[in-house]
Scaffold this motif. Structure first.
Motif, PDB file in Angstrom:
ATOM      1  N   GLY A   1       3.652  16.791  -3.626  1.00  0.00           N
ATOM      2  CA  GLY A   1       3.661  15.474  -3.038  1.00  0.00           C
ATOM      3  C   GLY A   1       5.077  15.049  -2.679  1.00  0.00           C
ATOM      4  N   LEU A   2       5.125  13.896  -2.097  1.00  0.00           N
ATOM      5  CA  LEU A   2       6.404  13.327  -1.679  1.00  0.00           C
ATOM      6  C   LEU A   2       7.144  12.739  -2.875  1.00  0.00           C
ATOM      7  CD1 LEU A   2       5.203  11.358   1.485  1.00  0.00           C
ATOM      8  CD2 LEU A   2       6.439  13.527   1.434  1.00  0.00           C
ATOM      9  N   PRO A   3       8.472  12.773  -2.853  1.00  0.00           N
ATOM     10  CA  PRO A   3       9.230  12.095  -3.911  1.00  0.00           C
ATOM     11  C   PRO A   3       9.036  10.581  -3.783  1.00  0.00           C
ATOM     12  CG  PRO A   3      10.714  12.928  -2.226  1.00  0.00           C
ATOM     13  CD  PRO A   3       9.340  13.441  -1.886  1.00  0.00           C
ATOM     14  N   LYS A   4       9.127   9.884  -4.895  1.00  0.00           N
ATOM     15  CA  LYS A   4       8.878   8.433  -4.925  1.00  0.00           C
ATOM     16  C   LYS A   4       9.820   7.643  -4.021  1.00  0.00           C
ATOM     17  CE  LYS A   4       5.499   7.953  -7.844  1.00  0.00           C
ATOM     18  NZ  LYS A   4       4.237   7.373  -7.510  1.00  0.00           N
ATOM     19  N   ASN A   5      10.990   8.194  -3.714  1.00  0.00           N
ATOM     20  CA  ASN A   5      11.927   7.465  -2.861  1.00  0.00           C
ATOM     21  C   ASN A   5      11.809   7.843  -1.386  1.00  0.00           C
ATOM     22  OD1 ASN A   5      13.014  10.011  -3.052  1.00  0.00           O
ATOM     23  ND2 ASN A   5      15.104   9.321  -3.422  1.00  0.00           N
ATOM     24  N   HIS A   6      10.755   8.569  -1.031  1.00  0.00           N
ATOM     25  CA  HIS A   6      10.546   8.955   0.367  1.00  0.00           C
ATOM     26  C   HIS A   6      10.292   7.694   1.208  1.00  0.00           C
ATOM     27  CE1 HIS A   6       8.744  10.786   3.922  1.00  0.00           C
ATOM     28  NE2 HIS A   6       9.349  11.900   3.542  1.00  0.00           N
ATOM     29  N   PRO A   7      10.851   7.623   2.416  1.00  0.00           N
ATOM     30  CA  PRO A   7      10.669   6.437   3.271  1.00  0.00           C
ATOM     31  C   PRO A   7       9.205   6.091   3.561  1.00  0.00           C
ATOM     32  CG  PRO A   7      12.394   7.846   4.165  1.00  0.00           C
ATOM     33  CD  PRO A   7      11.773   8.596   3.012  1.00  0.00           C
ATOM     34  N   ASP A   8       8.325   7.076   3.534  1.00  0.00           N
ATOM     35  CA  ASP A   8       6.908   6.787   3.779  1.00  0.00           C
ATOM     36  C   ASP A   8       6.333   5.851   2.725  1.00  0.00           C
ATOM     37  OD1 ASP A   8       6.972   8.341   6.040  1.00  0.00           O
ATOM     38  OD2 ASP A   8       5.780   9.982   5.211  1.00  0.00           O
ATOM     39  N   PHE A   9       6.837   5.922   1.493  1.00  0.00           N
ATOM     40  CA  PHE A   9       6.369   5.008   0.452  1.00  0.00           C
ATOM     41  C   PHE A   9       6.776   3.582   0.786  1.00  0.00           C
ATOM     42  CE2 PHE A   9       5.848   8.798  -2.209  1.00  0.00           C
ATOM     43  CZ  PHE A   9       4.636   8.509  -2.816  1.00  0.00           C
ATOM     44  N   LEU A  23      -5.657 -10.731   3.534  1.00  0.00           N
ATOM     45  CA  LEU A  23      -6.908 -10.889   2.795  1.00  0.00           C
ATOM     46  C   LEU A  23      -6.853 -12.041   1.791  1.00  0.00           C
ATOM     47  CD1 LEU A  23      -7.763  -7.138   2.083  1.00  0.00           C
ATOM     48  CD2 LEU A  23      -8.924  -8.680   3.680  1.00  0.00           C
ATOM     49  N   GLY A  24      -5.675 -12.646   1.657  1.00  0.00           N
ATOM     50  CA  GLY A  24      -5.523 -13.740   0.708  1.00  0.00           C
ATOM     51  C   GLY A  24      -5.194 -13.291  -0.702  1.00  0.00           C
ATOM     52  N   ASN A  25      -4.898 -12.019  -0.872  1.00  0.00           N
ATOM     53  CA  ASN A  25      -4.519 -11.468  -2.180  1.00  0.00           C
ATOM     54  C   ASN A  25      -3.000 -11.570  -2.332  1.00  0.00           C
ATOM     55  OD1 ASN A  25      -7.222 -10.718  -2.580  1.00  0.00           O
ATOM     56  ND2 ASN A  25      -6.895  -8.762  -1.568  1.00  0.00           N
ATOM     57  N   PHE A  26      -2.516 -12.800  -2.506  1.00  0.00           N
ATOM     58  CA  PHE A  26      -1.082 -13.050  -2.437  1.00  0.00           C
ATOM     59  C   PHE A  26      -0.314 -12.438  -3.599  1.00  0.00           C
ATOM     60  CE2 PHE A  26      -3.152 -16.610  -0.162  1.00  0.00           C
ATOM     61  CZ  PHE A  26      -2.786 -16.218   1.113  1.00  0.00           C
ATOM     62  N   LYS A  27      -0.904 -12.395  -4.773  1.00  0.00           N
ATOM     63  CA  LYS A  27      -0.230 -11.791  -5.935  1.00  0.00           C
ATOM     64  C   LYS A  27      -0.072 -10.289  -5.713  1.00  0.00           C
ATOM     65  CE  LYS A  27       1.070 -11.162 -10.305  1.00  0.00           C
ATOM     66  NZ  LYS A  27       1.925 -10.002 -10.246  1.00  0.00           N
ATOM     67  N   ILE A  28      -1.115  -9.639  -5.244  1.00  0.00           N
ATOM     68  CA  ILE A  28      -1.050  -8.198  -4.973  1.00  0.00           C
ATOM     69  C   ILE A  28      -0.040  -7.929  -3.867  1.00  0.00           C
ATOM     70  CG2 ILE A  28      -2.357  -6.192  -4.138  1.00  0.00           C
ATOM     71  CD1 ILE A  28      -4.834  -7.468  -5.523  1.00  0.00           C
ATOM     72  N   ALA A  29      -0.050  -8.777  -2.829  1.00  0.00           N
ATOM     73  CA  ALA A  29       0.913  -8.627  -1.738  1.00  0.00           C
ATOM     74  C   ALA A  29       2.338  -8.725  -2.268  1.00  0.00           C
ATOM     75  CB  ALA A  29       0.666  -9.680  -0.661  1.00  0.00           C
ATOM     76  N   ALA A  30       2.586  -9.697  -3.147  1.00  0.00           N
ATOM     77  CA  ALA A  30       3.935  -9.863  -3.720  1.00  0.00           C
ATOM     78  C   ALA A  30       4.332  -8.638  -4.529  1.00  0.00           C
ATOM     79  CB  ALA A  30       3.987 -11.119  -4.588  1.00  0.00           C
ATOM     80  N   ASP A  31       3.378  -8.061  -5.247  1.00  0.00           N
ATOM     81  CA  ASP A  31       3.679  -6.850  -6.023  1.00  0.00           C
ATOM     82  C   ASP A  31       4.117  -5.707  -5.109  1.00  0.00           C
ATOM     83  OD1 ASP A  31       3.034  -8.188  -8.372  1.00  0.00           O
ATOM     84  OD2 ASP A  31       1.015  -7.319  -8.503  1.00  0.00           O
ATOM     85  N   TYR A  32       3.421  -5.541  -3.991  1.00  0.00           N
ATOM     86  CA  TYR A  32       3.800  -4.476  -3.049  1.00  0.00           C
ATOM     87  C   TYR A  32       5.148  -4.761  -2.382  1.00  0.00           C
ATOM     88  CZ  TYR A  32      -0.609  -1.957  -3.417  1.00  0.00           C
ATOM     89  OH  TYR A  32      -1.668  -1.210  -3.878  1.00  0.00           O
ATOM     90  N   ILE A  33       5.388  -6.025  -2.063  1.00  0.00           N
ATOM     91  CA  ILE A  33       6.688  -6.366  -1.479  1.00  0.00           C
ATOM     92  C   ILE A  33       7.802  -6.048  -2.476  1.00  0.00           C
ATOM     93  CG2 ILE A  33       8.163  -8.220  -0.603  1.00  0.00           C
ATOM     94  CD1 ILE A  33       5.544  -9.624   0.331  1.00  0.00           C
ATOM     95  N   ASN A  34       7.579  -6.391  -3.733  1.00  0.00           N
ATOM     96  CA  ASN A  34       8.584  -6.108  -4.758  1.00  0.00           C
ATOM     97  C   ASN A  34       8.823  -4.612  -4.933  1.00  0.00           C
ATOM     98  OD1 ASN A  34       9.663  -8.593  -5.778  1.00  0.00           O
ATOM     99  ND2 ASN A  34       7.635  -9.041  -6.574  1.00  0.00           N
ATOM    100  N   GLN A  35       7.772  -3.813  -4.823  1.00  0.00           N
ATOM    101  CA  GLN A  35       7.943  -2.356  -4.906  1.00  0.00           C
ATOM    102  C   GLN A  35       8.758  -1.855  -3.724  1.00  0.00           C
ATOM    103  OE1 GLN A  35       3.575  -1.580  -5.624  1.00  0.00           O
ATOM    104  NE2 GLN A  35       4.445   0.008  -6.937  1.00  0.00           N
ATOM    105  N   ALA A  36       8.444  -2.344  -2.539  1.00  0.00           N
ATOM    106  CA  ALA A  36       9.203  -1.951  -1.345  1.00  0.00           C
ATOM    107  C   ALA A  36      10.652  -2.414  -1.458  1.00  0.00           C
ATOM    108  CB  ALA A  36       8.545  -2.538  -0.094  1.00  0.00           C
ATOM    109  N   LEU A  37      10.848  -3.624  -1.963  1.00  0.00           N
ATOM    110  CA  LEU A  37      12.190  -4.166  -2.118  1.00  0.00           C
ATOM    111  C   LEU A  37      13.023  -3.337  -3.088  1.00  0.00           C
ATOM    112  CD1 LEU A  37      14.183  -6.440  -1.461  1.00  0.00           C
ATOM    113  CD2 LEU A  37      13.104  -7.771  -3.292  1.00  0.00           C
ATOM    114  N   ALA A  38      12.443  -2.975  -4.211  1.00  0.00           N
ATOM    115  CA  ALA A  38      13.167  -2.157  -5.187  1.00  0.00           C
ATOM    116  C   ALA A  38      13.579  -0.816  -4.574  1.00  0.00           C
ATOM    117  CB  ALA A  38      12.308  -1.934  -6.428  1.00  0.00           C
ATOM    118  N   GLN A  39      12.662  -0.211  -3.823  1.00  0.00           N
ATOM    119  CA  GLN A  39      12.975   1.074  -3.198  1.00  0.00           C
ATOM    120  C   GLN A  39      14.052   0.900  -2.131  1.00  0.00           C
ATOM    121  OE1 GLN A  39       9.696   3.423  -1.772  1.00  0.00           O
ATOM    122  NE2 GLN A  39      11.025   4.699  -0.533  1.00  0.00           N
TER     123      GLN A  39
END
Length: 75
Positions: A1-9, A23-39
């Motif tokens: 698989g791809l390394p966790k820091n791959h740009p595709d992630f 979809l109105g899932n704002f908490k889940i959306a924030a979690d994904y934004i935070n993951q993208a931000l950390a990367q």
């Protein structure tokens, strides 16, 4: 698989954030934004345009749920 820091992630996290936001899932959306931000911060540093865009997305997400104080921290 791809390394966790791959740009595709980064792209995938951002896309999942957009879908969950729509979809109105704002908490889940924030979690994904935070993951993208950390990367993005790890790959590009804190002053990169991608980091700025993700911070703006996080601020918008927080305003949507009425957390204006938190939104100001990201603007």
């Amino acid at each position: 698989g791809l390394p966790k820091n791959h740009p595709d992630f980064l792209t995938s996290y951002n896309n999942l954030a957009i879908v969950n936001d729509q979809l109105g899932n704002f908490k889940i959306a924030a979690d994904y934004i935070n993951q993208a931000l950390a990367q993005a911060e790890g790959q590009f540093g804190p002053n990169h345009p991608t980091v700025a865009l993700l911070l703006s997305s996080l601020a918008t997400n927080r305003r949507t749920v009425g957390d204006f104080h938190q939104a100001q921290l990201y603007d």
